[in-house]
Design an enzyme around this catalytic site. Structure first.
Site, PDB file in Angstrom:
ATOM      1  N   SER A  70     -20.329  10.570  43.412  1.00 14.64           N
ATOM      2  CA  SER A  70     -19.450   9.417  43.603  1.00 14.64           C
ATOM      3  C   SER A  70     -19.975   8.519  44.728  1.00 14.64           C
ATOM      4  O   SER A  70     -20.389   9.009  45.774  1.00 14.64           O
ATOM      5  CB  SER A  70     -18.046   9.901  43.955  1.00 14.64           C
ATOM      6  OG  SER A  70     -17.567  10.706  42.907  1.00 14.64           O
TER       7      SER A  70
ATOM      8  N   ASP B 101     -20.307   5.539  34.310  1.00 15.10           N
ATOM      9  CA  ASP B 101     -19.737   6.681  35.043  1.00 15.10           C
ATOM     10  C   ASP B 101     -19.776   8.002  34.279  1.00 15.10           C
ATOM     11  O   ASP B 101     -19.998   9.042  34.880  1.00 15.10           O
ATOM     12  CB  ASP B 101     -18.281   6.361  35.428  1.00 15.10           C
ATOM     13  CG  ASP B 101     -17.747   7.282  36.525  1.00 15.10           C
ATOM     14  OD1 ASP B 101     -18.431   7.453  37.545  1.00 15.10           O
ATOM     15  OD2 ASP B 101     -16.651   7.849  36.345  1.00 15.10           O
TER      16      ASP B 101
ATOM     17  N   ARG C  77     -11.781  -0.788  45.002  1.00  9.84           N
ATOM     18  CA  ARG C  77     -12.429  -0.866  43.689  1.00  9.84           C
ATOM     19  C   ARG C  77     -11.951  -2.046  42.855  1.00  9.84           C
ATOM     20  O   ARG C  77     -10.858  -2.563  43.065  1.00  9.84           O
ATOM     21  CB  ARG C  77     -12.175   0.436  42.927  1.00  9.84           C
ATOM     22  CG  ARG C  77     -12.864   1.608  43.617  1.00  9.84           C
ATOM     23  CD  ARG C  77     -12.969   2.821  42.760  1.00  9.84           C
ATOM     24  NE  ARG C  77     -13.677   3.865  43.476  1.00  9.84           N
ATOM     25  CZ  ARG C  77     -14.809   4.446  43.065  1.00  9.84           C
ATOM     26  NH1 ARG C  77     -15.357   4.105  41.934  1.00  9.84           N
ATOM     27  NH2 ARG C  77     -15.377   5.387  43.792  1.00  9.84           N
TER      28      ARG C  77
HETATM   29  P1  GTP Z   1     -18.455   6.120  41.708  1.00  7.85           P
HETATM   30  O1  GTP Z   1     -17.865   5.006  40.940  1.00  7.85           O
HETATM   31  O2  GTP Z   1     -17.634   6.566  42.867  1.00  7.85           O
HETATM   32  O3  GTP Z   1     -18.833   7.294  40.851  1.00  7.85           O
HETATM   33  O4  GTP Z   1     -19.782   5.551  42.451  1.00  7.85           O
HETATM   34  P2  GTP Z   1     -21.152   5.064  41.804  1.00  7.85           P
HETATM   35  O5  GTP Z   1     -22.059   6.253  41.670  1.00  7.85           O
HETATM   36  O6  GTP Z   1     -20.911   4.258  40.613  1.00  7.85           O
HETATM   37  O7  GTP Z   1     -21.764   4.185  42.995  1.00  7.85           O
HETATM   38  P3  GTP Z   1     -21.938   2.594  43.077  1.00  7.85           P
HETATM   39  O8  GTP Z   1     -22.979   2.085  42.145  1.00  7.85           O
HETATM   40  O9  GTP Z   1     -20.619   1.962  43.005  1.00  7.85           O
HETATM   41  O10 GTP Z   1     -22.509   2.464  44.547  1.00  7.85           O
HETATM   42  C1  GTP Z   1     -21.790   2.905  45.678  1.00  7.85           C
HETATM   43  C2  GTP Z   1     -22.302   2.204  46.900  1.00  7.85           C
HETATM   44  O11 GTP Z   1     -23.703   2.399  47.034  1.00  7.85           O
HETATM   45  C3  GTP Z   1     -22.083   0.692  46.858  1.00  7.85           C
HETATM   46  O12 GTP Z   1     -21.688   0.271  48.133  1.00  7.85           O
HETATM   47  C4  GTP Z   1     -23.434   0.149  46.510  1.00  7.85           C
HETATM   48  O13 GTP Z   1     -23.626  -1.138  47.034  1.00  7.85           O
HETATM   49  C5  GTP Z   1     -24.389   1.165  47.130  1.00  7.85           C
HETATM   50  N1  GTP Z   1     -25.649   1.276  46.355  1.00  7.85           N
HETATM   51  C6  GTP Z   1     -25.780   1.400  45.012  1.00  7.85           C
HETATM   52  N2  GTP Z   1     -27.079   1.417  44.636  1.00  7.85           N
HETATM   53  C7  GTP Z   1     -27.793   1.312  45.782  1.00  7.85           C
HETATM   54  C8  GTP Z   1     -29.197   1.268  46.057  1.00  7.85           C
HETATM   55  O14 GTP Z   1     -30.053   1.323  45.177  1.00  7.85           O
HETATM   56  N3  GTP Z   1     -29.549   1.167  47.375  1.00  7.85           N
HETATM   57  C9  GTP Z   1     -28.619   1.087  48.365  1.00  7.85           C
HETATM   58  N4  GTP Z   1     -29.059   0.987  49.624  1.00  7.85           N
HETATM   59  N5  GTP Z   1     -27.285   1.105  48.140  1.00  7.85           N
HETATM   60  C10 GTP Z   1     -26.882   1.221  46.867  1.00  7.85           C
HETATM   61  C1  SPV Z   2     -15.503   8.820  41.607  1.00  3.74           C
HETATM   62  O1  SPV Z   2     -14.984   9.225  42.650  1.00  3.74           O
HETATM   63  O2  SPV Z   2     -16.531   9.356  41.124  1.00  3.74           O
HETATM   64  C2  SPV Z   2     -14.932   7.648  40.916  1.00  3.74           C
HETATM   65  C3  SPV Z   2     -13.656   7.168  41.375  1.00  3.74           C
HETATM   66  O3  SPV Z   2     -15.494   7.146  39.959  1.00  3.74           O
HETATM   67  S1  SPV Z   2     -12.345   8.040  40.707  1.00  3.74           S
HETATM   68  O4  SPV Z   2     -12.032   7.489  39.415  1.00  3.74           O
HETATM   69  O5  SPV Z   2     -11.245   7.874  41.637  1.00  3.74           O
HETATM   70  O6  SPV Z   2     -12.695   9.437  40.548  1.00  3.74           O
HETATM   71 MN    MN Z   3     -19.034   3.861  39.685  1.00  2.00          MN
END
Ligand code: GTP
Ligand code: SPV
Ligand code: MN
Length: 645
Positions: free
Chosen positions: A303, A328, A427
């Site tokens: 996450s 996701d 979010r």
């Molecule tokens: P969940 O929805 O919680 O499962 O998270 P996710 O795995 O989809 O992560 P997401 O892509 O939303 O990224 C989470 C955070 O990491 C955000 O603040 C992004 O800006 C940052 N982020 C994503 N990809 C990168 C990357 O390649 N480099 C850096 N430095 N930050 C990143």
């Molecule tokens: C995660 O935590 O991996 C999410 C947000 O994508 S939630 O739907 O709250 O689990």
């Molecule tokens: Mn996500």
């Protein structure tokens, strides 16, 4: 009885469609709106009745998924002050949760099976498992029956029929969620396919029973609070043997949108194991190279570690095309040719807002400013939202924080750093259909063929930008030993500490990690299986100043390009202790300057020794004597390679 009915009618706050009906629930008459309960299958009717008898809502509404209904729910939320319209955008809304209800709560999440070892591995004596919490179903039922008794008094129970996956696809599964939260109805309407059309395909198919309550009943005449929840009594409970989910006390995210982590991962992973497929915490992305060759990849990062951003990638190498399938969750099955094919069971993005901007993720910025609900971001005086990492607001714009504190912009830079305007787990909840670059097969009932799987996490040191596993078994080992810094996506995990998060599934396993590993290993025994290659990536390595070395986001394509060339069999890899890494000069860094590639690929003996020692200790504590032998052999081989460095 008549009195009760009249009271219900007077309290009716939801829109009043032409047909108001009465239904007998236990010994009570209840007003019902929406789709007639009588048209639901006897199984669903009895599920609703049993739960309504326990939860004692004032009325019941069966969702039909219509535009009109969706509008009415949003109106209702606005009337209650729970949603605010954002005039700067088109049909966008703003919500603030209670400060105690901002993320998933892992410690109160349970998997209840008759045998404990079916849910979590047997740990070393005295060790509390970090791979999930188990409770005996009758004991949990007793506790939950007490919590749920009367929990919907003064509220409406909504019945949401929803499909995970395209409606009617043989790969899809159906859930019925009961909830007393209009915010949850509005969110489920974005994240899943809901309504009458789902009911029409239901037939005699089994469905996953989902019951959710914010746990905040209202006595007659009692005024509601801005964000009802009951964190002290929170419980998110899966019963895989009964295809059932019961969630109490939270109204936000994965705690309450039960189609997401509870169903599509915890319950679905157990179904998948039974039926020989996989339900994983993975994004799905289509990539087409300049020669026109298209491939699909899947990626499991914990996450808030980059799934949504990779799924929305904007290529920085000319000639490439990237199209999204899912951000996701992936449900993956073998087809008749032995190819692993994935569908995205969801219908929307529930994405982390902070860090999203026109440079890091232009496609998200094109997606989220219409028909979107923003939760716990900051709010701006020009009727919009703002979060850390978004482009600066105009000078005269005032910023109100996610906790409602005004004029945040006037704080000193230090104060602003210490009290972010947006919650780090704020979010956007936006329909996937609005994404400008959806893959043409994003809704294909057959799914898309996966050529490569990427594991990864936030590793400030030790782990290189990319390495490739040398076999399926090695790949499973790579998934099993995954670690990452904790993030704000879980309320009860200490941020910045590096935790084990195997397969990015630690909080989402629906069955024992030991059996999960055996299941993954067994896939290679499938006759004719054409398994994807497995890689491990790390976008988050830091330099001595604590800055990310790799620019990330769109530039990640360079790393994936190398991996896909490996899938084509190109001779561009050298062995290294961890796995195969790019031969010098084979990773495309054209036009990329100022990046210390050496630092990104450095493997340090002392660091790696520490790392494998920690991995061995982890397995010894969490699953003593149960790690499948081929994986212990991989760990031993890795120790050996490191010792020879
Ligand atoms: P969940 O929805 O919680 O499962 O998270 P996710 O795995 O989809 O992560 P997401 O892509 O939303 O990224 C989470 C955070 O990491 C955000 O603040 C992004 O800006 C940052 N982020 C994503 N990809 C990168 C990357 O390649 N480099 C850096 N430095 N930050 C990143
Ligand atoms: C995660 O935590 O991996 C999410 C947000 O994508 S939630 O739907 O709250 O689990
Ligand atoms: Mn996500």
């Amino acid at each position: 009885m008549l009195l009760q009915a009249t009271r219900s009618l007077l309290r009716l706050r939801v829109y009043q469609p032409a047909k108001l009906r009465m239904a007998t629930i236990g010994s009570r008459y209840l007003t019902t709106t929406g789709v007639s309960i009588k048209t639901l299958s006897p199984d669903i009717q009895s599920f609703v009745e049993v739960q309504a008898k326990l939860c004692k809502p004032d009325q019941i509404h069966v969702c039909d998924g219509s535009e009109e209904e969706s509008k009415a729910i949003l109106e209702h939320l606005m009337k209650d002050g729970r949603l605010e319209k954002l005039p700067k955008y088109n049909n966008c809304y703003y919500a603030q949760t209670a400060p105690a209800d901002t993320a998933r709560v892992e410690k109160q999440t349970f998997v209840c099976t008759s045998k404990k070892s079916d849910a979590v591995p047997d740990t070393k004596p005295g060790v509390v498992s970090t791979l999930g919490n188990w409770m005996d179903p009758p004991e949990m039922d007793k506790q939950l029956d007490e919590k749920f008794d009367g929990c919907m008094q003064g509220r409406t129970m909504y019945v949401i029929p929803y499909s995970m996956g395209p409606i009617g696809s043989p790969l899809s599964k159906i859930g019925i969620q009961l909830t007393d939260s209009e915010y949850v109805v509005a969110s489920m309407n974005v994240m899943t396919r809901i309504g009458k059309k789902v009911i029409d395909t239901l037939g005699k198919d089994e469905f996953v029973k989902c019951v959710h309550s914010v746990g905040y009943p209202l006595k007659s005449g009692e005024k509601d609070v801005p964000w009802p929840c009951n964190p002290g009594k929170l419980a998110v409970v899966q019963y895989p043997e009964r295809n059932e989910i019961r969630s109490f006390g939270s109204g936000y995210g994965g705690n309450s949108l039960l189609g997401k982590k509870c169903f599509a991962l915890r319950i679905a992973s157990t179904i998948a194991k039974r039926e020989g497929w996989l339900a994983e915490h993975m994004l799905i992305l289509a990539l087409t190279n300049p020669e026109g060759k298209k491939r699909y990849i899947a990626g499991a990062f914990p996450s808030a570690c980059g799934k949504t951003n990779l799924a929305m990638l904007t290529p920085t190498i000319p000639g490439w095309k990237a199209e999204c399938v899912g951000d996701d969750i992936a449900w993956m099955r073998f087809d008749d040719d032995g190819k692993l094919r994935a569908i995205n069971p969801e219908y929307g993005f529930f994405g982390v807002a902070p860090g999203t901007n026109k440079k890091s993720n232009p496609n998200a910025m094109k997606t989220v400013f219409h028909n979107t609900v923003f939760t716990n971001t900051a709010k701006t005086s020009d009727g919009g939202v703002w979060w850390e990492g978004m482009e600066a607001c105009a000078n005269d714009v005032k910023v109100t924080t996610w906790q409602g504190k005004e004029n945040w912009q006037d704080l000193s830079p230090e104060e602003r750093r210490d009290t972010p305007a947006a919650h780090p787990n704020s979010r956007f909840c936006a329909p996937i259909k609005q994404y400008p670059l959806l893959d043409e097969n994003w809704e294909s009932p057959d799914g898309v063929p996966i050529d490569a799987i990427f594991f990864g996490g936030r590793r400030p040191d030790t782990i290189p930008l990319i390495y490739e596993s040398s076999s399926w078994t090695h790949g499973v080992f790579v998934g099993a030993q995954m670690k990452s810094e904790a993030t704000a996506a879980a309320a009860d995990m200490k941020s910045k500490s590096v935790l084990h998060d195997p397969f990015a599934m630690r909080p989402f396993f629906g069955y024992s990690f030991v059996q999960y590993l055996e299941h993954w290993l067994s896939l290679q025994d499938r006759p004719g299986a054409k398994l994807p290659k497995i890689f491990h990536v790390n976008w988050f390595r830091k330099d001595s100043n604590g800055k990310f070395i790799w620019p990330g986001f769109g530039e990640n394509l360079r790393v994936i390009d190398w991996a896909l060339r490996r899938c084509d069999g190109e001779d561009i890899a050298d062995p290294s202790p961890l796995g195969l890494i790019p031969k010098p000069g084979t990773l495309n860094v054209d036009e990329l300057s100022g990046v210390d590639m050496e630092a990104l690929f450095k493997q340090n003996k002392t660091e790696l020794e520490e790392d494998v020692k920690d991995t061995q200790m982890y397995f010894d504590r969490e699953l003593p004597g149960q790690l499948p032998a081929p994986l212990q052999a991989e760990l031993d081989a890795l120790k050996d390679r490191i010792s020879k460095m």
